[in-house]
Design a protein around this motif. Structure first.
Motif, PDB file in Angstrom:
ATOM      1  N   ASN A 237       0.793  -1.223   0.000  1.00 31.30           N
ATOM      2  CA  ASN A 237       0.000   0.000   0.000  1.00 31.30           C
ATOM      3  C   ASN A 237       0.828   1.278   0.000  1.00 31.30           C
ATOM      4  N   ARG A 238       2.089   1.196   0.346  1.00 30.15           N
ATOM      5  CA  ARG A 238       2.904   2.405   0.419  1.00 30.15           C
ATOM      6  C   ARG A 238       3.109   3.066  -0.933  1.00 30.15           C
ATOM      7  N   PHE A 239       2.972   2.325  -2.009  1.00 29.99           N
ATOM      8  CA  PHE A 239       3.281   2.871  -3.323  1.00 29.99           C
ATOM      9  C   PHE A 239       2.077   2.893  -4.256  1.00 29.99           C
TER      10      PHE A 239
ATOM     11  N   ASP B 183       4.681   7.492 -13.103  1.00 27.30           N
ATOM     12  CA  ASP B 183       4.226   6.615 -14.189  1.00 27.30           C
ATOM     13  C   ASP B 183       5.040   5.331 -14.288  1.00 27.30           C
ATOM     14  N   GLU B 184       6.354   5.437 -14.118  1.00 22.70           N
ATOM     15  CA  GLU B 184       7.198   4.247 -14.234  1.00 22.70           C
ATOM     16  C   GLU B 184       7.228   3.428 -12.943  1.00 22.70           C
ATOM     17  N   GLY B 185       6.670   3.959 -11.860  1.00 22.09           N
ATOM     18  CA  GLY B 185       6.576   3.216 -10.613  1.00 22.09           C
ATOM     19  C   GLY B 185       7.838   3.172  -9.780  1.00 22.09           C
ATOM     20  N   SER B 186       8.840   3.979 -10.113  1.00 26.35           N
ATOM     21  CA  SER B 186      10.090   3.948  -9.365  1.00 26.35           C
ATOM     22  C   SER B 186      10.081   4.883  -8.157  1.00 26.35           C
ATOM     23  N   ALA B 187       9.078   5.747  -8.088  1.00 32.69           N
ATOM     24  CA  ALA B 187       9.001   6.706  -6.992  1.00 32.69           C
ATOM     25  C   ALA B 187       7.538   6.985  -6.675  1.00 32.69           C
ATOM     26  N   VAL B 188       7.328   7.607  -5.526  1.00 34.33           N
ATOM     27  CA  VAL B 188       5.987   7.999  -5.115  1.00 34.33           C
ATOM     28  C   VAL B 188       6.069   9.424  -4.579  1.00 34.33           C
ATOM     29  N   VAL B 189       5.057  10.232  -4.918  1.00 31.85           N
ATOM     30  CA  VAL B 189       4.994  11.627  -4.479  1.00 31.85           C
ATOM     31  C   VAL B 189       3.915  11.730  -3.412  1.00 31.85           C
ATOM     32  N   TYR B 190       4.283  12.266  -2.253  1.00 26.31           N
ATOM     33  CA  TYR B 190       3.329  12.532  -1.190  1.00 26.31           C
ATOM     34  C   TYR B 190       3.029  14.020  -1.222  1.00 26.31           C
ATOM     35  N   ARG B 191       1.742  14.380  -1.230  1.00 26.29           N
ATOM     36  CA  ARG B 191       1.319  15.779  -1.227  1.00 26.29           C
ATOM     37  C   ARG B 191       0.477  16.019   0.021  1.00 26.29           C
TER      38      ARG B 191
ATOM     39  N   LEU C 190      -5.471  27.533  -0.269  1.00 31.24           N
ATOM     40  CA  LEU C 190      -4.854  26.223  -0.104  1.00 31.24           C
ATOM     41  C   LEU C 190      -3.332  26.325  -0.142  1.00 31.24           C
ATOM     42  N   HIS C 191      -2.676  25.626   0.780  1.00 29.95           N
ATOM     43  CA  HIS C 191      -1.223  25.540   0.818  1.00 29.95           C
ATOM     44  C   HIS C 191      -0.851  24.072   0.643  1.00 29.95           C
ATOM     45  N   MET C 192       0.252  23.819  -0.069  1.00 26.41           N
ATOM     46  CA  MET C 192       0.645  22.441  -0.352  1.00 26.41           C
ATOM     47  C   MET C 192       2.152  22.276  -0.233  1.00 26.41           C
ATOM     48  N   GLU C 193       2.544  21.120   0.231  1.00 26.40           N
ATOM     49  CA  GLU C 193       3.932  20.682   0.229  1.00 26.40           C
ATOM     50  C   GLU C 193       3.966  19.309  -0.431  1.00 26.40           C
ATOM     51  N   ALA C 194       4.999  19.046  -1.199  1.00 24.01           N
ATOM     52  CA  ALA C 194       5.133  17.749  -1.861  1.00 24.01           C
ATOM     53  C   ALA C 194       6.544  17.215  -1.645  1.00 24.01           C
ATOM     54  N   ARG C 195       6.639  15.927  -1.441  1.00 24.90           N
ATOM     55  CA  ARG C 195       7.935  15.257  -1.311  1.00 24.90           C
ATOM     56  C   ARG C 195       7.895  13.982  -2.138  1.00 24.90           C
ATOM     57  N   THR C 196       9.000  13.692  -2.815  1.00 22.71           N
ATOM     58  CA  THR C 196       9.113  12.506  -3.660  1.00 22.71           C
ATOM     59  C   THR C 196      10.136  11.551  -3.052  1.00 22.71           C
ATOM     60  N   PHE C 197       9.788  10.274  -3.010  1.00 27.59           N
ATOM     61  CA  PHE C 197      10.671   9.250  -2.468  1.00 27.59           C
ATOM     62  C   PHE C 197      10.755   8.096  -3.459  1.00 27.59           C
ATOM     63  N   PHE C 198      11.935   7.517  -3.597  1.00 26.91           N
ATOM     64  CA  PHE C 198      12.087   6.301  -4.394  1.00 26.91           C
ATOM     65  C   PHE C 198      11.459   5.142  -3.635  1.00 26.91           C
ATOM     66  N   THR C 199      11.038   4.127  -4.352  1.00 27.06           N
ATOM     67  CA  THR C 199      10.332   3.012  -3.721  1.00 27.06           C
ATOM     68  C   THR C 199      11.215   2.174  -2.799  1.00 27.06           C
ATOM     69  N   ASP C 200      12.531   2.297  -2.913  1.00 27.16           N
ATOM     70  CA  ASP C 200      13.410   1.540  -2.017  1.00 27.16           C
ATOM     71  C   ASP C 200      13.801   2.324  -0.763  1.00 27.16           C
ATOM     72  N   THR C 201      13.194   3.497  -0.568  1.00 32.49           N
ATOM     73  CA  THR C 201      13.483   4.310   0.618  1.00 32.49           C
ATOM     74  C   THR C 201      12.881   3.654   1.858  1.00 32.49           C
ATOM     75  N   ASP C 202      13.625   3.711   2.958  1.00 28.20           N
ATOM     76  CA  ASP C 202      13.186   3.126   4.220  1.00 28.20           C
ATOM     77  C   ASP C 202      11.879   3.788   4.678  1.00 28.20           C
ATOM     78  N   PRO C 203      10.852   3.008   5.000  1.00 27.16           N
ATOM     79  CA  PRO C 203       9.572   3.578   5.423  1.00 27.16           C
ATOM     80  C   PRO C 203       9.673   4.469   6.658  1.00 27.16           C
ATOM     81  N   LYS C 204      10.585   4.149   7.568  1.00 28.14           N
ATOM     82  CA  LYS C 204      10.755   4.986   8.759  1.00 28.14           C
ATOM     83  C   LYS C 204      11.276   6.367   8.381  1.00 28.14           C
ATOM     84  N   TYR C 205      12.164   6.422   7.397  1.00 25.26           N
ATOM     85  CA  TYR C 205      12.685   7.695   6.921  1.00 25.26           C
ATOM     86  C   TYR C 205      11.563   8.516   6.264  1.00 25.26           C
ATOM     87  N   ILE C 206      10.744   7.853   5.453  1.00 30.04           N
ATOM     88  CA  ILE C 206       9.624   8.545   4.800  1.00 30.04           C
ATOM     89  C   ILE C 206       8.689   9.124   5.861  1.00 30.04           C
TER      90      ILE C 206
END
Length: 87
Positions: free
Chosen positions: A5-7, A26-34, A44-60
């Motif tokens: 579910n994380r990705f 689109d290629e599934g190598s990363a996920v963007v959290y908004r 409305l105010h927004m912040e976005a961060r992108t993480f690769f799928t192999d990033t440690d979940p605790k770090y995310i």
């Protein structure tokens, strides 16, 4: 189950004064959290961060908690200024 579910896409939903969504690339190598939050005026105010799928979940989680706090503090400061001007 958590890894699966994380990705996957998660449409923004309201949660504790803010909304957030998860969008895989689109290629599934990363996920963007908004993360979104509205000020009292409705802007409305927004912040976005992108993480690769192999990033440690605790770090995310750590980074997203920090971003959430920063966004909350920034919007609360704007709201406080608006309330002081209105008083």
């Amino acid at each position: 189950m958590a890894d699966r579910n994380r990705f996957t896409r998660r449409a923004p939903k309201r949660n504790q004064g803010l909304s957030w969504g998860r969008f895989p690339t689109d290629e599934g190598s990363a996920v963007v959290y908004r993360i979104f939050r509205r000020e009292l005026s409705g802007k409305l105010h927004m912040e976005a961060r992108t993480f690769f799928t192999d990033t440690d979940p605790k770090y995310i989680a750590e980074i997203l908690r920090l971003v959430k706090r920063q966004l909350r503090d920034r919007v609360d400061e704007i709201d406080l200024i608006a309330l002081e001007e209105a008083a």
